[in-house]
Every structure is written in C-alpha cells, then in structure tokens.
Design an enzyme around this catalytic site. Structure first.
Site, PDB file in Angstrom:
ATOM      1  CB  SER A   7       5.729 -13.181  -2.134  1.00 32.55           C
ATOM      2  OG  SER A   7       5.631 -14.045  -1.163  1.00 32.55           O
ATOM      3  CB  VAL A  40       2.035   2.108  -6.069  1.00 33.00           C
ATOM      4  CG1 VAL A  40       3.371   2.593  -5.808  1.00 33.00           C
ATOM      5  CG2 VAL A  40       1.622   1.156  -4.973  1.00 33.00           C
ATOM      6  CE1 TYR A  73       2.277 -10.501   0.137  1.00 32.77           C
ATOM      7  CE2 TYR A  73       2.707 -12.384   0.852  1.00 32.77           C
ATOM      8  CZ  TYR A  73       2.966 -11.088   0.375  1.00 32.77           C
ATOM      9  OH  TYR A  73       4.379 -10.886   0.298  1.00 32.77           O
TER      10      TYR A  73
END
Length: 258
Positions: A143, A65, A156
C-alpha cells in the site's frame, strides 16, 4: 489485454473475495490460469467464482491466512489438486482498528499484524517449495501506506511498511532459486476499504485534490499490474515496488495550490 499468458498455470489469490483480489482473480482467469481464491467468507468467494469470465476456472477455498496450520494445509491441497503452483498473490489485508499508538490496544495491533504480515509469511513459506519447482513468483499487495505514514493508521502503516521490506528480503533470498518476489502499492482505488474512509463529497474532493490524475483508480487497474509482475513479460523484474496511485506518490506532500 494480452491473452493466454497464464494458460496451464495455477495461481492463488488471498483476500480474493472482493476488491483488488477479486479483480486480480478474474484477470488471471481471463488469461488462462486456474485461479484459487482464498478468504474467510464463503459467500463472497463463491460470487467471485460465479462471476468469473466465461470458460475460465476460478475455485473458491475458505481459509484464514493468519492461521499457520490452516493456510499451510490449504496451499498444499491446492498444489496437490492442481499439480503445481505458479504464482502466489498475497492480497489479504485489513486496516482496522484505526488510531494512534495510544488509541489502539494490543489485541487490535495483533489483529492487523496477524493478517497483513504473518499471513504473507505463513502463505509464502507454504508456497515456496512449489514455486521453486516451476520457477514461479510472488506478488505482495502492499500500500502507499507502507511507503509513507497516515494520521490515525499506526497499525496498518506499520504492517504495510513491513510488507515493503519483507518483499525486499524475499527477493534477495529467493531470486537465485528462480522465484521472483515483487510488490504493488495501491492507493485511491475504488474498493470497500477506500469507501470506508471517503464517506462524503468533501472528503472525496480532498482526497482527489492530491491525485494528479484527478480520479480514483479501479481494482482492475491494480490487477493489470499484478498480472504483469507475475507474467513472463516481467521475467527480469525482482524486488520491484510499483505504485498504483494515479501519481499520488510523485508529490512532495504539499497541498495542491496551483
């Protein structure tokens, strides 16, 4: 489980080789969709396809991706081969390297951003013309780490925070075009990623002490929410953010001392 909500529909699930992606692919397939799982590891994808529910259709396609040209060609090929595209699940993501701003280098930062943020941008941009044509939808897998911070997960956290507001912006921009865009935000789901962090009974107990339901979630439980958001049952749901975390996000952050 509702049956056949997706008969005749075509679904792409990125990061479909394991965990939430694999469970999501199987859930869509069980409900009648033709599902294309995209990822970087052929053996994992082919196992997901082989383990699909009896009589269902799951197709494995290798792709990255974070490579704009590659993922664009792949999305176009899926729409051409199957005649349409109804749902895109942007699930591909990585969390490594770990560390603070002073710990990780630019290459590590870009590695996370290129998959977790650029990947959604590239894949969604390629999919949107096909989704507009059928009144389709996008479900982004964010998340709990995109709704609040963690120690030592700066890249992240930043990436998943971007996914949160990217979902909001896309919902605004594309809702009037008939394309709904929503997000799920899992945490404490039993996947390889969680296993990498919770490597001892002590850490597991500390993690579960924060979860009101007192257990880890299953990938299939996240998949159930993803398929709901993609279904006609959620026809007026756009720009929503649903936690799948056993109640972790209900806490104000204090430890469980009761």
């Amino acid at each position: 489980m509702a049956e056949n909500r997706f008969t005749g529909k075509v679904v792409i699930v990125t990061g479909g080789g394991s965990g939430i992606g694999a469970a999501t692919a199987h859930r869509f397939a069980a409900e009648g969709a033709t599902v294309v799982v995209i990822g970087r590891t052929r053996t994992k994808l082919e196992k997901v396809a082989a383990d699909a529910p009896t009589g269902s259709t799951v197709v494995a396609r290798v792709g990255d991706v974070s490579d704009e040209e590659e993922i664009t060609r792949l999305v176009e090929a899926v729409a051409h081969d199957h005649g349409r595209l109804d749902t895109l699940v942007n699930n591909a993501g990585i969390c490594l390297p770990l560390g603070s701003v002073t710990d990780i280098d630019a290459a590590g930062w870009r590695q996370v951003m290129s998959t977790d943020v650029d990947g959604i941008f590239f894949t969604s941009r390629a999919a949107l013309p096909h989704l507009r044509a059928v009144g389709g939808s996008i479900v982004n897998v964010g998340s709990a780490s995109g709704l609040g911070g963690d120690w030592g997960l700066v890249a992240y956290n930043a990436a998943k925070g971007a996914v949160t507001n990217l979902t909001n912006a896309m919902a605004l921009d594309h809702g009037a075009e008939g394309v709904r865009v929503n997000a799920v935000h899992p945490s404490m789901i039993s996947t390889d990623m969680v296993a990498g962090f919770v490597q001892s009974d002590e850490l597991s107990a500390a993690a579960l002490n924060r979860v009101p339901m007192g257990r880890f979630g299953e990938a299939a439980e996240a998949a159930a929410v993803i398929t709901f958001l993609a279904s006609s049952d959620a026809s007026y749901v756009n720009g929503a953010h649903i936690r799948v975390d056993g109640g972790l996000g209900a806490s104000n952050g204090n430890p469980h001392v009761a």
